[in-house]
Design a protein around this motif. Structure first.
Motif, PDB file in Angstrom:
ATOM      1  N   ILE A 174       0.864  -1.167   0.000  1.00 27.04           N
ATOM      2  CA  ILE A 174       0.000   0.000   0.000  1.00 27.04           C
ATOM      3  C   ILE A 174       0.904   1.222   0.000  1.00 27.04           C
ATOM      4  CG2 ILE A 174      -1.703   1.292   1.316  1.00 27.04           C
ATOM      5  CD1 ILE A 174      -2.746  -1.367   2.340  1.00 27.04           C
ATOM      6  N   VAL A 175       0.788   2.018  -1.063  1.00 31.01           N
ATOM      7  CA  VAL A 175       1.686   3.165  -1.133  1.00 31.01           C
ATOM      8  C   VAL A 175       0.977   4.470  -0.776  1.00 31.01           C
ATOM      9  CG1 VAL A 175       3.384   2.167  -2.674  1.00 31.01           C
ATOM     10  CG2 VAL A 175       1.366   3.259  -3.634  1.00 31.01           C
ATOM     11  N   GLU A 176      -0.339   4.490  -0.901  1.00 31.61           N
ATOM     12  CA  GLU A 176      -1.091   5.690  -0.498  1.00 31.61           C
ATOM     13  C   GLU A 176      -2.403   5.253   0.102  1.00 31.61           C
ATOM     14  OE1 GLU A 176      -1.686   8.350  -3.840  1.00 31.61           O
ATOM     15  OE2 GLU A 176       0.428   8.149  -4.402  1.00 31.61           O
ATOM     16  N   SER A 177      -2.899   6.055   1.073  1.00 30.26           N
ATOM     17  CA  SER A 177      -4.240   5.755   1.570  1.00 30.26           C
ATOM     18  C   SER A 177      -4.882   7.032   2.096  1.00 30.26           C
ATOM     19  CB  SER A 177      -4.171   4.703   2.676  1.00 30.26           C
ATOM     20  OG  SER A 177      -3.405   5.180   3.753  1.00 30.26           O
ATOM     21  N   GLY A 178      -6.191   7.074   2.051  1.00 29.99           N
ATOM     22  CA  GLY A 178      -6.913   8.257   2.503  1.00 29.99           C
ATOM     23  C   GLY A 178      -8.228   8.373   1.766  1.00 29.99           C
ATOM     24  N   THR A 179      -8.945   9.468   1.999  1.00 28.94           N
ATOM     25  CA  THR A 179     -10.185   9.671   1.251  1.00 28.94           C
ATOM     26  C   THR A 179      -9.816  10.254  -0.106  1.00 28.94           C
ATOM     27  OG1 THR A 179     -10.406  11.909   2.074  1.00 28.94           O
ATOM     28  CG2 THR A 179     -11.471  10.155   3.355  1.00 28.94           C
ATOM     29  N   HIS A 180     -10.810  10.346  -0.963  1.00 24.75           N
ATOM     30  CA  HIS A 180     -10.610  10.884  -2.312  1.00 24.75           C
ATOM     31  C   HIS A 180      -9.916  12.254  -2.239  1.00 24.75           C
ATOM     32  CE1 HIS A 180     -11.530  11.630  -6.508  1.00 24.75           C
ATOM     33  NE2 HIS A 180     -12.196  12.740  -6.187  1.00 24.75           N
ATOM     34  N   GLU A 181     -10.459  13.117  -1.391  1.00 21.51           N
ATOM     35  CA  GLU A 181      -9.926  14.482  -1.295  1.00 21.51           C
ATOM     36  C   GLU A 181      -8.481  14.472  -0.782  1.00 21.51           C
ATOM     37  OE1 GLU A 181     -13.037  13.686  -0.370  1.00 21.51           O
ATOM     38  OE2 GLU A 181     -13.987  14.751  -2.042  1.00 21.51           O
ATOM     39  N   ASN A 182      -8.257  13.715   0.294  1.00 22.47           N
ATOM     40  CA  ASN A 182      -6.907  13.610   0.848  1.00 22.47           C
ATOM     41  C   ASN A 182      -5.899  13.199  -0.209  1.00 22.47           C
ATOM     42  OD1 ASN A 182      -7.892  14.142   3.338  1.00 22.47           O
ATOM     43  ND2 ASN A 182      -7.893  12.011   4.043  1.00 22.47           N
ATOM     44  N   LEU A 183      -6.301  12.162  -0.932  1.00 25.26           N
ATOM     45  CA  LEU A 183      -5.366  11.583  -1.906  1.00 25.26           C
ATOM     46  C   LEU A 183      -5.086  12.556  -3.041  1.00 25.26           C
ATOM     47  CD1 LEU A 183      -6.580   7.896  -2.062  1.00 25.26           C
ATOM     48  CD2 LEU A 183      -4.436   8.752  -1.141  1.00 25.26           C
ATOM     49  N   LEU A 184      -6.128  13.294  -3.442  1.00 22.20           N
ATOM     50  CA  LEU A 184      -5.904  14.277  -4.505  1.00 22.20           C
ATOM     51  C   LEU A 184      -4.933  15.344  -4.019  1.00 22.20           C
ATOM     52  CD1 LEU A 184      -9.345  14.878  -6.253  1.00 22.20           C
ATOM     53  CD2 LEU A 184      -7.399  13.495  -6.985  1.00 22.20           C
ATOM     54  N   ALA A 185      -5.140  15.750  -2.768  1.00 24.45           N
ATOM     55  CA  ALA A 185      -4.273  16.784  -2.209  1.00 24.45           C
ATOM     56  C   ALA A 185      -2.834  16.297  -2.107  1.00 24.45           C
ATOM     57  CB  ALA A 185      -4.794  17.206  -0.828  1.00 24.45           C
ATOM     58  N   GLY A 186      -2.676  14.969  -1.915  1.00 26.53           N
ATOM     59  CA  GLY A 186      -1.324  14.397  -1.787  1.00 26.53           C
ATOM     60  C   GLY A 186      -0.549  14.412  -3.090  1.00 26.53           C
TER      61      GLY A 186
ATOM     62  N   GLY B  67      -0.102  12.340  -5.494  1.00 24.24           N
ATOM     63  CA  GLY B  67       0.731  11.149  -5.740  1.00 24.24           C
ATOM     64  C   GLY B  67       0.176  10.322  -6.887  1.00 24.24           C
ATOM     65  N   HIS B  68       0.298   8.993  -6.748  1.00 21.92           N
ATOM     66  CA  HIS B  68      -0.172   8.057  -7.787  1.00 21.92           C
ATOM     67  C   HIS B  68      -1.661   8.232  -8.069  1.00 21.92           C
ATOM     68  CE1 HIS B  68       3.522   5.740  -7.776  1.00 21.92           C
ATOM     69  NE2 HIS B  68       3.500   5.776  -6.438  1.00 21.92           N
ATOM     70  N   TYR B  69      -2.428   8.397  -6.981  1.00 23.57           N
ATOM     71  CA  TYR B  69      -3.872   8.494  -7.126  1.00 23.57           C
ATOM     72  C   TYR B  69      -4.225   9.752  -7.921  1.00 23.57           C
ATOM     73  CZ  TYR B  69      -8.821   8.439  -5.833  1.00 23.57           C
ATOM     74  OH  TYR B  69     -10.182   8.390  -5.867  1.00 23.57           O
ATOM     75  N   PHE B  70      -3.530  10.791  -7.597  1.00 23.41           N
ATOM     76  CA  PHE B  70      -3.735  12.076  -8.272  1.00 23.41           C
ATOM     77  C   PHE B  70      -3.464  11.925  -9.780  1.00 23.41           C
ATOM     78  CE2 PHE B  70      -1.887  16.201  -9.616  1.00 23.41           C
ATOM     79  CZ  PHE B  70      -2.966  17.025  -9.384  1.00 23.41           C
TER      80      PHE B  70
END
Ligand code: M5T
Ligand code: MG
Length: 580
Positions: A548-560, A562-565
């Protein structure tokens, strides 16, 4: 089986008296003819009153009685021995299937389904032959040869030795030819499996073959296999055709020796004509048991080989099994992965590496990541389709291994990435996980999975047959049927492995809305490649190379950022492009 052995011994006991009776009759008749005895015209009317009629009448009656007893006992033998062997077969087959159901997935990657099938059918059948024919013929050979040889030696030792001379040849011949037949049948059986497998593959991919214009190629490929089968089969047929003439030739030699040598003795006055007749029958009686000696040796070897293959399966460790006194209480739905590493049995590479994950009861969790990242592998560990190689997984704080397997699996509604539907009605496919599901339950879950309207459009509604002898559903219909199958269990934990990929976004929204409103209070794990599916999840995990390289809610992850973004941006771009 003991009873069968007794019956068979009894049958053979009666059998040996038949030649004796024939000899007595013939010798008496000969005596009468030497005395110029006049046969009365109407022999039946004078039965038992004249001397000739007495000899023929009484002896016939005794003969009929003896043959009758022989027949009855032979029937009883088959009814005991063969019936026993069928029961043995029944037990072994059930044991095997029972074991096969429990064996770990690694077993199924080691053995092809064809091999598994052969063990549960052909091999069981060969072991049955051991308990049936092999034991029966062995007892038969021993008791019959015992009785017959005793009688033969009592009558004339020299003639017996002469008559026995060719018998070992018969035994050897039968051994050789049945061995040959067996070897070739195995080859042919294998060739047949290839042929049948090819035909099955061809016809189940017939659309693909037509679309790729490979009809002629497939036809030629099939013809080649078919030709090879024909050649092998014809060779076997030739050897089989040799068996009976060959056997008869050897039998003929035995009979000629008896008549020749016996004839000399009759002329010398040491033997009667009746004795020759008696001996001819004895020799005939011995043929089959002696041939059976060769035949049973072969069968015995085959049974042994089959039994080894069967016990190999029976002795395998099921690995994933209930421990003693497993936990069976109700599941709440908290799932925790603690330092879990996992690899598939057939490969060396770790698919999940030291993974930690904590899901609260009722939480709605999403797992995203590139293809091959290990998402499917991760969720397969929860119903214990596999066990991790390191670390452990806890359900409600208790290690999975302490739970009853049935309880875990009962509490999970699993929608696998690849939908499998049985060749059965849609209704039965949905009801699969729940015994005795009512029509209402089936319809409700179809409704929640947004597939009910589609089903009602079919002429036979929920009774519509799927698969080989029925209709084929569209990709999205299949997925929704699989979702209905998971929902009908009313499970505490729901796992969707990319289960909305073939569904349009509008239907997807409708399904998700249902899930959220009606299925709250359930732990949901949703794997998806589409952000729209999972953006509202309580928690999103981004997996890369088994971690697991990133975790959080949609908003958190976008703000991060990273990969999710990146993934999100790419999908937004694609959507915009699609709109243009
Ligand atoms: C992760 C391998 C696969 C890949 C890695 C299911 C399965 C996978 N693998 C096996 O060796 N045997 C198997 O039975 O494991 O695969 P995954 O977990 O299926 O990846 P994913 O679900 O994240 O990918 P995708 O494409 O479904 O998004 O190396 O070869
Ligand atoms: Mg997958």
């Amino acid at each position: 089986m003991v009873l069968g052995a007794i019956f068979l011994t009894g049958a053979n006991f009666f059998l040996v008296w038949i030649p004796v009776l024939i000899r007595q009759t013939m010798d008496r008749v000969e005596q009468l003819s030497e005395n110029n005895y006049q046969v009365p015209d109407r022999i039946l009317e004078t039965l038992f009153t004249t001397e000739a009629a007495e000899v023929l009448g009484w002896n016939s009656l005794i003969l009929i009685g003896t043959v009758f007893m022989y027949g009855v006992l032979l029937f009883a033998t088959r009814q005991t021995l063969i019936v026993t062997s069928r029961k043995v077969e029944f037990d072994i087959r059930n044991d095997i299937v029972n074991k096969l159901m429990k064996l770990p997935q690694s077993f199924y990657s080691r053995y092809s389904s064809g091999e598994v099938y052969v063990r549960a059918t052909e091999d069981v059948n060969k072991v049955r032959e051991y308990y049936g024919p092999v034991i029966m013929y062995s007892i038969n050979t021993i008791t019959r040869a015992g009785f017959v040889l005793t009688m033969m030696f009592l009558v004339n030792t020299e003639l017996t030795l002469w008559a026995l001379l060719p018998l070992p040849l018969i035994s050897f011949f039968a051994y050789w030819i049945t061995g040959f037949i067996h070897r070739h049948s195995t080859i042919i059986q294998e060739q047949y499996s290839v042929l049948a497998g090819r035909a099955k593959e061809t016809f189940s991919s017939i659309r693909l073959i037509k679309a790729f214009n490979r009809l002629e190629y497939e036809q030629n490929r099939f013809e080649k296999e078919s030709e090879s089968y024909r050649v092998k089969k014809l060779r076997l047929d030739m050897i089989e055709s040799l068996f009976h003439p060959g056997l008869n030739f050897l039998i003929g030699i035995s009979l000629i020796i008896v008549i020749w040598k016996g004839g000399e003795m009759v002329i010398a006055g040491t033997l009667t004509i009746g004795n020759i007749a008696e001996f001819l029958i004895y020799v005939a009686y011995l043929i089959w048991p002696v041939a059976a000696l060769g035949y049973t040796t072969n069968r015995f070897q085959r049974s042994l080989a089959s039994w080894e293959r069967i016990s190999e399966i029976l002795n395998l460790d099921a690995q994933i099994e209930n421990k003693e006194e497993p936990i069976t209480k109700e599941v709440e739905g908290a799932i925790e992965f603690r330092n879990v590493s996992f690899k598939y049995p057939e490969t060396e590479e770790l698919v999940l590496k030291n993974l930690n994950l904590k899901i609260h009861p009722g939480e709605n969790v999403a797992i995203v990541g590139r293809t091959g990242a290990g998402k499917t592998s991760l969720v397969q560990l929860i119903p214990r389709l596999f066990d991790p190689v390191k670390g452990n997984i806890r359900l409600d704080g208790i290690p999975l291994k302490d739970w009853s397997l049935e309880k875990i699996r009962e509490s999970i509604g699993f929608v696998p990435q690849e939908t499998f539907l049985f060749s059965d009605t849609i209704g039965e496919n949905i009801a699969f996980g729940v015994q005795g599901a009512s029509q209402k339950m089936i319809e409700d879950s179809a409704e929640k999975a947004q597939v009910k309207d589609n089903i009602l459009d079919f002429e036979k509604k929920f009774k519509t047959m799927l698969g080989e002898r029925g209709i084929t559903l569209s990709g999205g219909q299949k997925q929704r049927t699989a979702i209905a199958r998971a929902l009908i269990k009313d499970p505490k934990i729901l796992i969707f492995d990319d289960s909305l990929s073939a569904v349009d976004t509008k239907t997807e929204d409708a399904i998700l809305k249902h899930l959220r409103s009606e299925l709250s209070g359930r732990t949901t794990i949703m794997i998806s490649h589409r952000i729209s599916t999972i953006k509202d999840a309580d928690m999103i995990y981004y997996i890369e190379e088994g971690q697991i390289v990133e975790s959080g809610t949609h908003e958190n992850l976008l703000a991060g950022k990273g990969h999710y973004f990146d993934m999100y941006n790419k999908q937004m771009l694609e959507e915009e492009l699609a709109e243009i």
